[in-house]
Structure formats: structure tokens, C-alpha cells
Design a protein around this motif. Structure first.
Motif, PDB file in Angstrom:
ATOM      1  N   PRO A  73      -6.365   2.620  -7.035  1.00 52.37           N
ATOM      2  CA  PRO A  73      -6.765   3.635  -6.055  1.00 52.37           C
ATOM      3  C   PRO A  73      -7.863   3.170  -5.110  1.00 52.37           C
ATOM      4  N   LEU A  74      -7.675   3.501  -3.850  1.00 53.50           N
ATOM      5  CA  LEU A  74      -8.711   3.279  -2.840  1.00 53.50           C
ATOM      6  C   LEU A  74      -9.631   4.486  -2.824  1.00 53.50           C
ATOM      7  N   THR A  75     -10.868   4.283  -2.449  1.00 51.96           N
ATOM      8  CA  THR A  75     -11.778   5.411  -2.258  1.00 51.96           C
ATOM      9  C   THR A  75     -12.297   5.371  -0.829  1.00 51.96           C
ATOM     10  N   GLU A  82      -1.319  -2.143  -4.088  1.00 48.47           N
ATOM     11  CA  GLU A  82      -0.690  -2.841  -5.195  1.00 48.47           C
ATOM     12  C   GLU A  82      -1.164  -4.285  -5.157  1.00 48.47           C
ATOM     13  N   LEU A  83      -1.817  -4.686  -6.248  1.00 48.69           N
ATOM     14  CA  LEU A  83      -2.412  -6.015  -6.323  1.00 48.69           C
ATOM     15  C   LEU A  83      -2.018  -6.706  -7.617  1.00 48.69           C
ATOM     16  N   SER A  84      -2.115  -8.007  -7.573  1.00 48.32           N
ATOM     17  CA  SER A  84      -2.018  -8.827  -8.771  1.00 48.32           C
ATOM     18  C   SER A  84      -3.132  -9.861  -8.633  1.00 48.32           C
ATOM     19  N   LEU A  85      -3.988  -9.949  -9.656  1.00 52.07           N
ATOM     20  CA  LEU A  85      -5.081 -10.919  -9.650  1.00 52.07           C
ATOM     21  C   LEU A  85      -5.004 -11.740 -10.925  1.00 52.07           C
ATOM     22  N   GLN A  86      -4.962 -13.060 -10.798  1.00 56.12           N
ATOM     23  CA  GLN A  86      -4.923 -13.934 -11.962  1.00 56.12           C
ATOM     24  C   GLN A  86      -6.123 -14.873 -11.919  1.00 56.12           C
ATOM     25  N   TRP A  87      -6.780 -15.002 -13.070  1.00 58.80           N
ATOM     26  CA  TRP A  87      -7.910 -15.928 -13.210  1.00 58.80           C
ATOM     27  C   TRP A  87      -7.378 -17.246 -13.754  1.00 58.80           C
ATOM     28  N   SER A  88      -7.694 -18.322 -13.066  1.00 67.28           N
ATOM     29  CA  SER A  88      -7.290 -19.658 -13.481  1.00 67.28           C
ATOM     30  C   SER A  88      -8.559 -20.500 -13.650  1.00 67.28           C
ATOM     31  N   PRO A  89      -9.023 -20.696 -14.908  1.00 69.67           N
ATOM     32  CA  PRO A  89     -10.275 -21.429 -15.114  1.00 69.67           C
ATOM     33  C   PRO A  89     -10.142 -22.908 -14.787  1.00 69.67           C
ATOM     34  N   ARG A  90     -11.248 -23.503 -14.365  1.00 66.88           N
ATOM     35  CA  ARG A  90     -11.340 -24.940 -14.115  1.00 66.88           C
ATOM     36  C   ARG A  90     -12.389 -25.515 -15.051  1.00 66.88           C
ATOM     37  N   VAL A 148     -12.224 -11.959 -14.722  1.00 64.39           N
ATOM     38  CA  VAL A 148     -12.310 -13.169 -15.538  1.00 64.39           C
ATOM     39  C   VAL A 148     -11.973 -12.870 -17.003  1.00 64.39           C
ATOM     40  N   THR A 149     -12.452 -11.767 -17.537  1.00 68.67           N
ATOM     41  CA  THR A 149     -12.226 -11.471 -18.951  1.00 68.67           C
ATOM     42  C   THR A 149     -10.824 -10.925 -19.234  1.00 68.67           C
ATOM     43  N   LYS A 150     -10.219 -10.270 -18.274  1.00 65.76           N
ATOM     44  CA  LYS A 150      -8.862  -9.742 -18.483  1.00 65.76           C
ATOM     45  C   LYS A 150      -7.792 -10.758 -18.097  1.00 65.76           C
ATOM     46  N   VAL A 151      -8.163 -11.806 -17.366  1.00 63.88           N
ATOM     47  CA  VAL A 151      -7.317 -12.912 -16.940  1.00 63.88           C
ATOM     48  C   VAL A 151      -6.218 -12.499 -15.958  1.00 63.88           C
ATOM     49  N   ASP A 152      -5.516 -11.413 -16.213  1.00 63.01           N
ATOM     50  CA  ASP A 152      -4.410 -10.996 -15.351  1.00 63.01           C
ATOM     51  C   ASP A 152      -4.492  -9.481 -15.142  1.00 63.01           C
ATOM     52  N   ILE A 153      -4.701  -9.073 -13.897  1.00 63.75           N
ATOM     53  CA  ILE A 153      -4.775  -7.653 -13.557  1.00 63.75           C
ATOM     54  C   ILE A 153      -3.695  -7.392 -12.526  1.00 63.75           C
ATOM     55  N   GLN A 154      -2.889  -6.362 -12.750  1.00 69.59           N
ATOM     56  CA  GLN A 154      -1.871  -6.043 -11.755  1.00 69.59           C
ATOM     57  C   GLN A 154      -1.512  -4.571 -11.791  1.00 69.59           C
ATOM     58  N   GLY A 155      -1.005  -4.101 -10.653  1.00 75.85           N
ATOM     59  CA  GLY A 155      -0.567  -2.713 -10.553  1.00 75.85           C
ATOM     60  C   GLY A 155      -1.135  -2.024  -9.327  1.00 75.85           C
ATOM     61  N   TRP A 156      -0.929  -0.719  -9.288  1.00 74.73           N
ATOM     62  CA  TRP A 156      -1.423   0.113  -8.188  1.00 74.73           C
ATOM     63  C   TRP A 156      -2.856   0.529  -8.492  1.00 74.73           C
ATOM     64  N   GLY A 164       0.846  -1.185   0.000  1.00 73.99           N
ATOM     65  CA  GLY A 164       0.000   0.000   0.000  1.00 73.99           C
ATOM     66  C   GLY A 164       0.882   1.236   0.000  1.00 73.99           C
ATOM     67  N   ARG A 165       0.326   2.348  -0.483  1.00 70.31           N
ATOM     68  CA  ARG A 165       1.087   3.609  -0.440  1.00 70.31           C
ATOM     69  C   ARG A 165       0.126   4.780  -0.313  1.00 70.31           C
TER      70      ARG A 165
END
Length: 177
Positions: A137-139, A155-163, A127-135, A44-45
């Protein structure tokens, strides 16, 4: 159409589709959604400082489509915490509606934890972007003000892994009958 009661008009008792209490799902979100979201909570920053030495921030991750709730470690007296924690969110849905909410709090030893801000992400976007990462903003939404204020970033990284979608099995009644 006059009814037998007092000559009043009989009205159609059907509820129009637009007033239905069942929420409507956008056509592009009507695809089954089975898999895991791997969430990497990195850092966080520019977070709000509640005292002269900073805050004791931690993040609670929840969804509006499952009982999934996890809490990060809290970091001592900082406005730039580093978590580097990973969480896995299993998803098993008939559609891609839903939200994942990251809520930032200040840990308070004596009273209720203080709300510092939040980040709200769409399941469909993940799900549609598969990989989201970066800083990101919080509200902060104050009860007294309707305006959303920027209060730092996560700062997050989210990856979608389908089953594989579970298949329906045929029921064999031969051994029962």
C-alpha cells in the motif's frame, strides 16, 4: 563543587549518552551489510486519477543511505500502470539502518509533477527477509492533514543478494622503505 567565580556550582559539561547527536543503532542492526537489492517494479493499481482519463504515473526510487536515484518510465493516462522494470541497488554499509523510498508522481507536461503517494521500506526488513514480493500500500501525507491516507498499491519484488564483505589488505611498506 563551588567555583572561584561568584560561588556558583560547576556543572558537568559531558552530554548524557541519550542526548548524543550521534544516532543510536539497534543491536540487531549492527551487522555489516554488503550486497545488492534487485528491485522489480511490476505494476500499480487503484492509483489516484487526476483527470477524466486517469493519471500519467511514474515512480522515483531513492534511499537515505546512498546517492541512488532512479525513475521509472511514465505511463500514459492510467490508474493501473504496468512497468515491469528492474533496478539494482548496491548496498555497502556498516549496519542495516536505512530506508528505501518509492515515491509516485503524476507526470505533468506544463508544470511541476503532482505527488500521488509513497511507500517506505526498511533496509533491515529487506535484508533479513531476503525476498519480499506482492502488492504494497501507498500512503499519502497531505501538508494540511496529519493523517496518512491509502492511495493505491504498488506491486514489487525485492531480492537481497549478499556479497562478500571487502577485507582489509595488509600494507606492505618494504618496497617503499
Amino acid at each position: 563543587d563551588k567555583s572561584a567565580e561568584g560561588g556558583r556550582e560547576r556543572r558537568n559539561s559531558l552530554v548524557p549518552r541519550t542526548l548524543s547527536p550521534i544516532p543510536q543503532v539497534a543491536p540487531e542492526k549492527l551487522k555489516p551489510c554488503y550486497g545488492d537489492i534487485v528491485i522489480n517494479l511490476k505494476a500499480g493499481r487503484d492509483l489516484a486519477e487526476l483527470g477524466p482519463l486517469g493519471s500519467d504515473p511514474f515512480v522515483v526510487i531513492t534511499t537515505d543511505f546512498s546517492p541512488f536515484v532512479v525513475k521509472s518510465e511514465w505511463k500514459f493516462k492510467t490508474s493501473t500502470p504496468v512497468w515491469n522494470q528492474q533496478f539494482v541497488l548496491p548496498v555497502s554499509r556498516y549496519d542495516m539502518e536505512g530506508r528505501i523510498l518509492f515515491t509516485l508522481f503524476n507526470f505533468n507536461h506544463l508544470t511541476k509533477n503532482n505527488y500521488l503517494g509513497r511507500l517506505d521500506l526498511s533496509l533491515y526488513d529487506i535484508v533479513t527477509k531476503v525476498d519480499i514480493q506482492g502488492w504494497m500500500p501507498l500512503t499519502y501525507e497531505s501538508r494540511k492533514k496529519s493523517k496518512k491516507q491509502s492511495v493505491g498499491q504498488l506491486e514489487l519484488s525485492l531480492q537481497w543478494s549478499p556479497r562478500q564483505q571487502p577485507s582489509a589488505t595488509k600494507l606492505d611498506l618494504n618496497h617503499i622503505l
